[in-house]
Design an enzyme around this catalytic site. Sequence first.
Site, PDB file in Angstrom:
ATOM      1  N   ASN A   1       0.018  33.033  -7.815  1.00 20.55           N
ATOM      2  CA  ASN A   1       0.478  34.154  -7.003  1.00 20.55           C
ATOM      3  C   ASN A   1      -0.660  35.068  -6.609  1.00 20.55           C
ATOM      4  O   ASN A   1      -1.653  35.211  -7.321  1.00 20.55           O
ATOM      5  CB  ASN A   1       1.568  34.960  -7.730  1.00 20.55           C
ATOM      6  CG  ASN A   1       1.011  36.043  -8.629  1.00 20.55           C
ATOM      7  OD1 ASN A   1       0.748  37.154  -8.191  1.00 20.55           O
ATOM      8  ND2 ASN A   1       0.792  35.715  -9.900  1.00 20.55           N
TER       9      ASN A   1
ATOM     10  N   CYS B   1      -6.587  42.173 -12.503  1.00 25.02           N
ATOM     11  CA  CYS B   1      -6.004  41.437 -11.374  1.00 25.02           C
ATOM     12  C   CYS B   1      -7.138  40.653 -10.708  1.00 25.02           C
ATOM     13  O   CYS B   1      -8.185  41.225 -10.415  1.00 25.02           O
ATOM     14  CB  CYS B   1      -5.349  42.391 -10.367  1.00 25.02           C
ATOM     15  SG  CYS B   1      -4.760  41.519  -8.902  1.00 25.02           S
TER      16      CYS B   1
ATOM     17  N   THR C   1      -4.016  36.605 -15.311  1.00 23.86           N
ATOM     18  CA  THR C   1      -4.030  35.291 -14.649  1.00 23.86           C
ATOM     19  C   THR C   1      -5.460  34.788 -14.420  1.00 23.86           C
ATOM     20  O   THR C   1      -6.406  35.566 -14.355  1.00 23.86           O
ATOM     21  CB  THR C   1      -3.315  35.370 -13.294  1.00 23.86           C
ATOM     22  OG1 THR C   1      -3.883  36.445 -12.558  1.00 23.86           O
ATOM     23  CG2 THR C   1      -1.831  35.589 -13.469  1.00 23.86           C
TER      24      THR C   1
ATOM     25  N   GLY D   1       5.965  36.157 -19.125  1.00 23.45           N
ATOM     26  CA  GLY D   1       6.193  36.489 -17.717  1.00 23.45           C
ATOM     27  C   GLY D   1       6.753  35.316 -16.949  1.00 23.45           C
ATOM     28  O   GLY D   1       7.954  35.230 -16.651  1.00 23.45           O
ATOM     29  N   THR D   2       5.890  34.355 -16.660  1.00 28.88           N
ATOM     30  CA  THR D   2       6.257  33.217 -15.822  1.00 28.88           C
ATOM     31  C   THR D   2       7.452  32.450 -16.366  1.00 28.88           C
ATOM     32  O   THR D   2       8.283  31.949 -15.590  1.00 28.88           O
ATOM     33  CB  THR D   2       5.028  32.291 -15.666  1.00 28.88           C
ATOM     34  OG1 THR D   2       3.977  33.066 -15.086  1.00 28.88           O
ATOM     35  CG2 THR D   2       5.324  31.095 -14.786  1.00 28.88           C
TER      36      THR D   2
HETATM   37  C1  DHB Z   1      -1.305  40.437  -9.072  1.00 30.63           C
HETATM   38  C2  DHB Z   1      -1.685  41.278 -10.084  1.00 30.63           C
HETATM   39  C3  DHB Z   1      -2.178  40.756 -11.260  1.00 30.63           C
HETATM   40  O1  DHB Z   1      -2.586  41.537 -12.273  1.00 30.63           O
HETATM   41  C4  DHB Z   1      -2.260  39.373 -11.406  1.00 30.63           C
HETATM   42  O2  DHB Z   1      -2.739  38.857 -12.534  1.00 30.63           O
HETATM   43  C5  DHB Z   1      -1.885  38.543 -10.393  1.00 30.63           C
HETATM   44  C6  DHB Z   1      -1.391  39.066  -9.228  1.00 30.63           C
HETATM   45  C7  DHB Z   1      -0.818  40.931  -7.783  1.00 30.63           C
HETATM   46  O3  DHB Z   1      -0.104  41.939  -7.686  1.00 30.63           O
HETATM   47  O4  DHB Z   1      -1.208  40.321  -6.777  1.00 30.63           O
END
Ligand code: DHB
Length: 274
Positions: free
Chosen positions: A40, A99, A162, A234-235
């Site tokens: 994502n 992120c 991620t 989460g997932t």
């Molecule tokens: C997003 C934010 C995150 O912290 C992540 O690990 C993956 C995606 C996002 O909002 O795009």
Amino acid sequence: MAHAYRAGAGGVVTKSIGPKPREGYPNPTVEQLGSWGMLNAMGLPNPGMEEYPKEIQEALGAGAVVVGSLFGGDTEEFASLARRMEATGVHALELNLSCPHAKGYGSEIGQDPVELAQVVRAVKSATHVPVWAKITPNTHDPALLAEAAEKAGADAITAINTVRAMAIDPVLRRPVLANELGGLSGPAIKPIGLAAVWKIFERVRIPIVGVGGISSGRDAFEYLLAGARALEVGTAVATRGIQVFREVHEELAGYLEKAHFRSVAEAVGAAHRR
Ligand code: DHB
């Protein structure tokens, strides 16, 4: 959040909140990768810190333990958001220093131990609730980031976020995600998360919150053995459904019992002991 709590989660972490409403990236923002998990790049969409307290109140009203996740573009922004998030009544703060693709945010700040420490220090001096630093696996040494966060006063480390990844459509001959790069979550990243938690456990004394590919009691047990003392899912909510929280609890209890651990605490880091 209230729904997840009622379904058996011990607590809930909010989507990361920033200073202003943000739409995020255009679609496609999510790609399912079958048994590997999910890719994502949402672009940190959120209603902004002014609007968000209403949602937190609903979760708190349901009795949930709420951890407020934040992202900022610099130290001052993090500190001011942290103050406002604390005022909503959340029980702890989680700093999104990880992120993997948002310009000026997340891992762009959190990959540098000096900048990461500045953010943690500023948030710590602005607030009183526990502060969790969520670190990135997209670096040569996640434990170095964890050490920097601990020295700066963090109360816990959340590991991992991620893993930077992408998908390409062979027919269109183009990246699948509108943002091109995204973050991989789900089963494929469990071994990466375990390795990060393992190394961090050797180098810091503060608690580790393990996250990355947990969808069963066995996954949860492995993270505890590596050194995590709390876990995030989460997932797997998308793959196993909201009952995943209760199922992971029940399955984990079975693993603990079979190994003759009388508490979760006894299992934490047990794989390090010979
Ligand atoms: C997003 C934010 C995150 O912290 C992540 O690990 C993956 C995606 C996002 O909002 O795009």
